[in-house]
Design an enzyme around this catalytic site. Structure first.
Site, PDB file in Angstrom:
ATOM      1  N   ASN A   1       0.869  -1.177   0.000  1.00 57.35           N
ATOM      2  CA  ASN A   1       0.000   0.000   0.000  1.00 57.35           C
ATOM      3  C   ASN A   1       0.906   1.228   0.000  1.00 57.35           C
ATOM      4  OD1 ASN A   1      -1.809   2.028   0.503  1.00 57.35           O
ATOM      5  ND2 ASN A   1      -2.490   1.265   2.509  1.00 57.35           N
ATOM      6  N   PHE A   2       0.914   1.955  -1.109  1.00 59.30           N
ATOM      7  CA  PHE A   2       1.801   3.128  -1.222  1.00 59.30           C
ATOM      8  C   PHE A   2       1.311   4.290  -0.356  1.00 59.30           C
ATOM      9  CE2 PHE A   2       3.903   2.607  -5.736  1.00 59.30           C
ATOM     10  CZ  PHE A   2       4.407   1.381  -5.348  1.00 59.30           C
ATOM     11  N   LYS A   3       0.024   4.281   0.008  1.00 58.33           N
ATOM     12  CA  LYS A   3      -0.574   5.421   0.738  1.00 58.33           C
ATOM     13  C   LYS A   3      -0.291   6.710  -0.058  1.00 58.33           C
ATOM     14  CE  LYS A   3      -0.158   2.816   4.976  1.00 58.33           C
ATOM     15  NZ  LYS A   3      -0.029   2.818   6.422  1.00 58.33           N
TER      16      LYS A   3
ATOM     17  N   HIS B   1      -9.576   0.782   5.190  1.00 55.76           N
ATOM     18  CA  HIS B   1      -8.265   0.991   5.822  1.00 55.76           C
ATOM     19  C   HIS B   1      -8.432   1.910   7.032  1.00 55.76           C
ATOM     20  CE1 HIS B   1      -4.128   2.144   6.523  1.00 55.76           C
ATOM     21  NE2 HIS B   1      -3.798   1.057   5.847  1.00 55.76           N
TER      22      HIS B   1
ATOM     23  N   GLU C   1      -6.704   4.245   8.138  1.00 56.71           N
ATOM     24  CA  GLU C   1      -6.472   5.682   7.894  1.00 56.71           C
ATOM     25  C   GLU C   1      -7.724   6.328   7.300  1.00 56.71           C
ATOM     26  OE1 GLU C   1      -2.786   5.163   5.793  1.00 56.71           O
ATOM     27  OE2 GLU C   1      -1.815   4.654   7.695  1.00 56.71           O
TER      28      GLU C   1
ATOM     29  N   GLU D   1      -5.136  -5.375  10.415  1.00 58.40           N
ATOM     30  CA  GLU D   1      -4.089  -4.376  10.614  1.00 58.40           C
ATOM     31  C   GLU D   1      -4.366  -3.610  11.902  1.00 58.40           C
ATOM     32  OE1 GLU D   1      -2.137  -3.137   6.674  1.00 58.40           O
ATOM     33  OE2 GLU D   1      -3.962  -1.967   6.833  1.00 58.40           O
TER      34      GLU D   1
ATOM     35  N   GLY E   1       2.519   1.987  10.804  1.00 58.86           N
ATOM     36  CA  GLY E   1       3.419   3.130  10.666  1.00 58.86           C
ATOM     37  C   GLY E   1       4.174   3.474  11.933  1.00 58.86           C
TER      38      GLY E   1
ATOM     39  N   SER F   1       3.602  -2.452  10.244  1.00 56.87           N
ATOM     40  CA  SER F   1       5.060  -2.447  10.459  1.00 56.87           C
ATOM     41  C   SER F   1       5.750  -3.746  10.061  1.00 56.87           C
ATOM     42  CB  SER F   1       5.387  -2.083  11.916  1.00 56.87           C
ATOM     43  OG  SER F   1       4.948  -0.763  12.188  1.00 56.87           O
TER      44      SER F   1
HETATM   45  P1  13P Z   1       3.034   0.139   7.711  1.00 53.26           P
HETATM   46  O1  13P Z   1       3.661  -1.079   7.075  1.00 53.26           O
HETATM   47  O2  13P Z   1       3.709   1.423   7.338  1.00 53.26           O
HETATM   48  O3  13P Z   1       2.889  -0.034   9.187  1.00 53.26           O
HETATM   49  O4  13P Z   1       1.552   0.267   7.121  1.00 53.26           O
HETATM   50  C1  13P Z   1       0.716  -0.828   7.127  1.00 53.26           C
HETATM   51  C2  13P Z   1      -0.524  -0.491   6.392  1.00 53.26           C
HETATM   52  O5  13P Z   1      -1.286   0.346   6.810  1.00 53.26           O
HETATM   53  C3  13P Z   1      -0.759  -1.174   5.111  1.00 53.26           C
HETATM   54  O6  13P Z   1      -2.040  -0.913   4.630  1.00 53.26           O
END
Ligand code: 13P
Length: 235
Positions: free
Chosen positions: A6-8, A90, A92, A159, A165, A195
């Site tokens: 996931n590039f976000k 997600h 976020e 997650e 993150g 993570s």
């Molecule tokens: P991180 O690997 O940066 O913790 O993010 C995980 C995530 O939210 C994948 O969708």
């Protein structure tokens, strides 16, 4: 296994192309058997020519064909690139943008009706984790309200919010226990995210009820992501 990135809000159109080129070359050379998913930002979407085991998806979309929803993309914009994979729920989106369970379920129904492969995310915040495993399971199951778990193109990603993150992954024991409990309800492939790093990929993929990983930070570097795929291939 399913190995997803996931590039976000990272990478540009140009760097996404370069990333996918490298990934494609790597999988061709290694003959990787993994199911690889990549979710670039909406501005970098395109009709990519990649191997059939690499699928590009969208991180978010509004559940409409088209219309007046400023800042969102709908089916028409996704269709231009022939994409059929989407991330829904997600943390976020839920926590930063205030997406309710009702909206997640509405998106789910809509994209299911269009035949999309859906990576549906669930995960508890830290205070729930502190309250113990039963509270964790209840919280995660509530995030499945209104979600058709029998949909054949569903993938669920567990997650935990406190692990995203932060550099602090859930432990193998925590993932093992949580996935085992969630498996009683969820028959779809179950990924872990939060993570995940190349160094922790092997131990996580070896967990019995873990069918893959959804990676943010560590996967933004294509060499790291390829290392994770290589680890999955070696198991
Ligand atoms: P991180 O690997 O940066 O913790 O993010 C995980 C995530 O939210 C994948 O969708």
């Amino acid at each position: 296994m399913i190995i997803a990135s996931n590039f976000k809000t990272n990478h540009t159109r140009q760097s996404t192309c370069a990333y996918l080129d490298t990934l494609q070359q790597f999988t061709e050379k290694s003959g990787s058997r993994q199911d690889i998913l990549v979710f670039p930002p909406a501005t970098a979407l395109d009709r990519f020519s990649v191997a059939s085991n690499i699928r590009v998806g969208v991180q978010n979309a509004y559940p409409v064909d088209k219309g007046s929803f400023t800042g969102e993309i709908g089916l028409e914009q996704i269709d231009e690139f022939g994409l059929r994979t989407i991330l829904i729920g997600h943390s976020e989106r839920r926590h930063i943008f205030g997406e309710t369970q009702a909206l997640c379920a509405k998106k789910y129904d809509y994209f299911k009706s269009k035949g999309f492969e859906i990576v549906y995310c669930i995960g508890e915040p830290e205070e729930v984790r502190k309250a113990g495993i039963d509270a964790v399971v209840d919280y995660n199951l509530e995030q499945l309200e209104g979600i058709d778990l029998s949909y054949e193109k569903l993938i669920v990603a567990y997650e935990p919010v406190w692990a995203i993150g932060t550099g602090l992954s859930a432990s193998v024991a925590q993932i093992d226990e949580t996935h085992r409990r969630l498996r009683e309800t969820i028959k779809a492939p179950l990924l872990y995210g939060g993570s995940v790093k190349p160094e922790t990929t092997k131990e996580i993929l070896e967990i019995e009820n873990c069918d893959g990983v959804l990676v943010g930070t560590a996967s933004w570097n294509v060499d790291n992501f390829c290392r994770m795929i290589e680890i999955a291939d070696s198991l």
